[in-house]
Design a protein around this motif. Structure first.
Motif, short mmCIF file in Angstrom:
data_model
loop_
_atom_site.label_atom_id
_atom_site.label_comp_id
_atom_site.label_asym_id
_atom_site.label_seq_id
_atom_site.Cartn_x
_atom_site.Cartn_y
_atom_site.Cartn_z
N GLY A 1 1.00 -1.25 -0.11
CA GLY A 1 0.31 0.14 -0.13
C GLY A 1 0.83 1.18 0.12
O GLY A 1 0.66 2.01 -0.64
N ALA A 2 1.85 1.14 0.82
CA ALA A 2 2.74 2.40 0.94
C ALA A 2 3.54 2.34 -0.43
O ALA A 2 3.62 3.85 -0.73
CB ALA A 2 3.42 2.39 2.12
N MET A 3 4.16 1.35 -0.73
CA MET A 3 5.21 1.42 -1.91
C MET A 3 4.17 1.77 -3.30
O MET A 3 4.65 2.54 -4.04
CB MET A 3 5.47 -0.02 -2.25
N TRP A 4 3.12 1.63 -3.24
CA TRP A 4 2.21 1.83 -4.59
C TRP A 4 1.70 3.26 -4.56
O TRP A 4 1.12 3.71 -5.58
CB TRP A 4 1.25 0.80 -4.96
N ARG A 5 1.18 3.58 -3.19
CA ARG A 5 0.42 4.87 -3.05
C ARG A 5 1.00 6.29 -2.61
O ARG A 5 0.76 7.24 -2.76
CB ARG A 5 -0.69 4.53 -2.09
N TRP A 6 2.10 5.78 -1.50
CA TRP A 6 2.71 7.00 -1.11
C TRP A 6 3.50 7.87 -2.21
O TRP A 6 4.24 7.42 -3.09
CB TRP A 6 3.94 6.69 -0.09
N ASP A 7 3.87 9.00 -1.91
CA ASP A 7 4.80 9.91 -3.08
C ASP A 7 6.40 9.37 -2.72
O ASP A 7 6.66 8.94 -1.64
CB ASP A 7 4.71 11.32 -3.02
N SER A 8 7.36 9.42 -3.80
CA SER A 8 8.46 9.17 -3.75
C SER A 8 9.38 9.89 -2.73
O SER A 8 10.07 9.12 -1.77
CB SER A 8 9.17 9.41 -5.01
N ALA A 9 9.33 11.07 -2.53
CA ALA A 9 10.01 11.75 -1.53
C ALA A 9 9.50 11.13 0.17
O ALA A 9 10.55 10.89 0.77
CB ALA A 9 9.60 13.13 -1.29
N LEU B 1 12.69 1.66 -6.66
CA LEU B 1 12.52 3.14 -6.39
C LEU B 1 13.79 3.86 -6.24
O LEU B 1 14.18 5.11 -6.62
CB LEU B 1 11.29 3.27 -5.40
N TYR B 2 14.47 3.28 -5.18
CA TYR B 2 16.13 3.93 -4.70
C TYR B 2 16.87 4.17 -5.94
O TYR B 2 17.37 5.27 -6.29
CB TYR B 2 16.28 3.28 -3.32
N ILE B 3 17.10 2.94 -6.53
CA ILE B 3 18.02 2.86 -7.78
C ILE B 3 17.52 4.04 -8.87
O ILE B 3 18.43 4.93 -9.47
CB ILE B 3 18.00 1.52 -8.30
N SER B 4 16.30 4.09 -9.14
CA SER B 4 15.72 4.82 -10.23
C SER B 4 16.01 6.34 -9.64
O SER B 4 16.01 7.20 -10.70
CB SER B 4 14.44 4.73 -10.62
N ALA B 5 16.04 6.58 -8.51
CA ALA B 5 16.29 8.06 -8.02
C ALA B 5 17.86 8.37 -8.15
O ALA B 5 18.21 9.52 -8.24
CB ALA B 5 15.91 8.42 -6.66
N LEU C 1 -2.00 -0.43 -11.63
CA LEU C 1 -1.81 0.16 -10.20
C LEU C 1 -0.09 -0.24 -10.02
O LEU C 1 0.51 0.57 -9.94
CB LEU C 1 -2.43 -0.53 -9.13
N SER C 2 0.32 -1.41 -10.50
CA SER C 2 1.86 -1.56 -10.14
C SER C 2 2.61 -0.93 -11.21
O SER C 2 3.79 -0.26 -10.97
CB SER C 2 2.05 -3.17 -10.37
N ARG C 3 1.80 -0.77 -12.40
CA ARG C 3 2.78 -0.02 -13.50
C ARG C 3 2.66 1.41 -13.25
O ARG C 3 4.03 1.97 -13.33
CB ARG C 3 2.37 -0.25 -15.04
N SER C 4 1.92 1.93 -12.76
CA SER C 4 1.88 3.58 -12.50
C SER C 4 2.99 3.92 -11.12
O SER C 4 3.66 4.76 -11.12
CB SER C 4 0.55 3.87 -12.28
N ALA C 5 2.89 2.88 -10.29
CA ALA C 5 3.78 2.95 -9.26
C ALA C 5 5.06 2.94 -9.58
O ALA C 5 5.99 3.65 -9.02
CB ALA C 5 3.33 2.15 -8.09
N ARG C 6 5.60 2.02 -10.37
CA ARG C 6 6.86 1.53 -10.69
C ARG C 6 7.49 2.79 -11.78
O ARG C 6 8.62 2.96 -11.74
CB ARG C 6 7.03 0.32 -11.27
N ALA C 7 6.58 3.69 -12.33
CA ALA C 7 7.04 4.47 -13.45
C ALA C 7 7.40 5.79 -12.69
O ALA C 7 7.85 6.81 -13.49
CB ALA C 7 5.76 4.77 -14.40
N ARG C 8 7.30 5.84 -11.36
CA ARG C 8 7.64 7.43 -10.54
C ARG C 8 8.97 7.61 -11.00
O ARG C 8 9.89 6.75 -11.10
CB ARG C 8 7.17 7.00 -9.39
#
Length: 146
Positions: A68-76, A116-120, A139-146
């Motif tokens: 839930g947190a991984m897919w819904r929280w913002d990256s920061a 997410l960390y590596i992509s930052a 849901l998973s694709r939009s979360a991973r595309a951040r």
């Protein structure tokens, strides 16, 4: 856990249960089609199978609570949760020397957070197999595309 966190957890649990109820035939097919698991079970006794099942359920529970947190929280907000990172100096050295880096990650632990960390830190392309439950794809694709 504060009231907001508990509410989010309950909402995530309810959504997962609804999703599984709506797709129980797909879930059953997924479980029965896993040949590697079936072969492992054929060669191990009931006690070993019970230990594996228990460990698997514990890890599945952890994943469900984190998703839930991984897919819904913002990256920061997610990045603020990172406490330690090890091994990135190897990727940094390879990049300084003009080499690319391939990160391969099994679906164990906080692998979504690692991506997410590596992509930052670096430009990144991710390869993945779409989930067997089609309802999770967007849901998973939009979360991973951040």
């Amino acid at each position: 856990m504060d009231a907001g966190g508990a509410r989010l957890l309950c909402q995530a649990r309810n959504q997962l249960f609804d999703l599984l109820a709506d797709h129980h035939h797909e879930v059953r097919q997924f479980v029965h089609e896993d040949n590697n698991q079936r072969q492992w079970f054929e060669y191990h006794d009931a006690r070993a199978r019970a230990r594996l099942l228990r460990r698997s359920l514990i890890e599945t529970g952890k994943t469900m609570l984190e998703m839930g947190a991984m897919w819904r929280w913002d990256s920061a907000r997610l990045m603020a949760k990172v406490r330690t990172v090890s091994g990135m100096e190897l990727a940094d050295a390879a990049r300084r020397n003009g080499h690319g880096v391939i990160f391969a990650s099994p679906h164990l632990g906080a692998w979504e957070m690692a991506g997410l960390y590596i992509s930052a830190c670096y430009p990144m392309t991710t390869l993945y197999r779409p989930p067997r439950l089609a309802a999770l794809e967007e849901l998973s694709r939009s979360a991973r595309a951040r």
